[in-house]
Design a protein around this motif. Structure first.
Motif, mmCIF file in Angstrom:
data_model
loop_
_atom_site.group_PDB
_atom_site.id
_atom_site.type_symbol
_atom_site.label_atom_id
_atom_site.label_comp_id
_atom_site.label_asym_id
_atom_site.label_seq_id
_atom_site.Cartn_x
_atom_site.Cartn_y
_atom_site.Cartn_z
ATOM 1 N N GLU A 222 0.843 -1.188 0.000
ATOM 2 C CA GLU A 222 0.000 0.000 0.000
ATOM 3 C C GLU A 222 0.880 1.239 0.000
ATOM 4 N N ARG A 223 0.457 2.219 -0.778
ATOM 5 C CA ARG A 223 1.139 3.507 -0.740
ATOM 6 C C ARG A 223 0.804 4.177 0.587
ATOM 7 N N SER A 224 1.801 4.798 1.203
ATOM 8 C CA SER A 224 1.584 5.402 2.514
ATOM 9 C C SER A 224 2.062 6.852 2.544
ATOM 10 N N PHE A 225 1.294 7.654 3.271
ATOM 11 C CA PHE A 225 1.697 9.018 3.604
ATOM 12 C C PHE A 225 1.876 9.143 5.118
ATOM 13 N N ASP A 226 1.960 8.008 5.803
ATOM 14 C CA ASP A 226 2.175 7.975 7.252
ATOM 15 C C ASP A 226 3.673 8.154 7.491
ATOM 16 N N LEU B 166 5.377 6.411 10.476
ATOM 17 C CA LEU B 166 5.640 4.991 10.252
ATOM 18 C C LEU B 166 6.829 4.811 9.316
ATOM 19 N N ILE B 167 6.868 5.602 8.272
ATOM 20 C CA ILE B 167 7.980 5.539 7.314
ATOM 21 C C ILE B 167 9.298 5.824 8.030
ATOM 22 N N ARG B 168 9.321 6.860 8.874
ATOM 23 C CA ARG B 168 10.524 7.192 9.639
ATOM 24 C C ARG B 168 10.917 6.040 10.556
ATOM 25 N N GLN B 169 9.933 5.437 11.220
ATOM 26 C CA GLN B 169 10.216 4.330 12.138
ATOM 27 C C GLN B 169 10.838 3.142 11.411
ATOM 28 N N TYR C 180 6.032 6.025 -1.098
ATOM 29 C CA TYR C 180 6.479 5.110 -0.056
ATOM 30 C C TYR C 180 5.480 3.954 -0.066
ATOM 31 N N VAL C 181 5.950 2.769 -0.369
ATOM 32 C CA VAL C 181 5.082 1.597 -0.469
ATOM 33 C C VAL C 181 5.409 0.668 0.698
ATOM 34 N N ILE C 182 4.459 0.577 1.621
ATOM 35 C CA ILE C 182 4.606 -0.288 2.789
ATOM 36 C C ILE C 182 4.254 -1.713 2.374
ATOM 37 N N VAL C 183 5.035 -2.670 2.835
ATOM 38 C CA VAL C 183 4.735 -4.079 2.581
ATOM 39 C C VAL C 183 4.393 -4.748 3.908
ATOM 40 N N LEU D 75 9.491 -1.335 3.662
ATOM 41 C CA LEU D 75 8.961 -0.437 2.640
ATOM 42 C C LEU D 75 9.899 -0.347 1.461
ATOM 43 N N TRP D 76 9.330 0.138 0.379
ATOM 44 C CA TRP D 76 10.102 0.556 -0.781
ATOM 45 C C TRP D 76 9.781 2.014 -1.029
ATOM 46 N N MET D 77 10.804 2.772 -1.374
ATOM 47 C CA MET D 77 10.628 4.171 -1.730
ATOM 48 C C MET D 77 10.869 4.283 -3.227
ATOM 49 N N LEU D 78 9.897 4.848 -3.926
ATOM 50 C CA LEU D 78 9.993 5.023 -5.376
ATOM 51 C C LEU D 78 9.949 6.501 -5.707
#
Length: 165
Positions: A5-9, A12-15, A48-51, A60-63
């Motif tokens: 899922e694409r995330s704007f959190d 969470l991305i920082r964590q 930012y794609v959270i898996v 995650l993957w960052m694109l």
């Protein structure tokens, strides 16, 4: 079941990106801020794609689009995903990208000193297409980056990007 899922959190991305010093050391260079001060870039252009595997976050993957059809990717997998689940996610991710974005070519650059990441990218079906010499500074030493990529299957036309995913 692996889900993306694409995330704007951004918290969470920082964590995920700062989960441990050893993970942060692998994704940062000499000009990155200290781990405690790191904040991910907040931009609609970055995906930012959270898996997840069920409810468990694997990483995650960052694109980041270089063009509308060629996107640069970076991987951050948590220790719970090191091994078979992480590889399964990496093998499934391109199909998700082809379906949800305009991307038709995924590229990455892996520091030549990061043999584990290089082996992972190749195992995930990325192909080496070149070397960017002396382009990464780590520990005061310039090192090469290996350039890898994977393309969408022939005949797969670009998808209209949906703003919320």
């Amino acid at each position: 079941m692996i889900e993306f899922e694409r995330s704007f959190d951004y918290e969470l991305i920082r964590q995920i990106m700062t989960y441990s010093q050893s993970i942060y050391d692998r994704i940062s260079d000499d000009y990155s801020p200290p781990r405690e001060q790191f904040r991910p870039h907040e931009s609609d252009a970055i995906w930012y794609v959270i898996v997840r595997d069920g409810r468990e976050v694997l990483g995650l993957w960052m694109l980041h689009p270089q063009t509308s059809v060629c996107w640069e990717i970076h991987t951050v997998l948590l220790p719970c995903a090191w091994g078979a689940r992480g590889m399964q996610a990496a093998l499934e991710l391109p199909d998700w990208i082809w379906e949800h974005t305009t991307c038709r070519r995924i590229v990455t650059s892996v520091p030549s000193t990061n043999r584990l990441a290089l082996k992972f990218a190749i195992s995930a079906q990325m192909k080496v297409y070149g070397v960017n010499e002396a382009s990464y500074l780590k520990g005061g030493v310039l090192c090469d980056q290996v350039c890898l990529g994977i393309s969408a299957p022939a005949g797969r036309s670009p998808t209209r990007v949906r703003r919320s995913a």
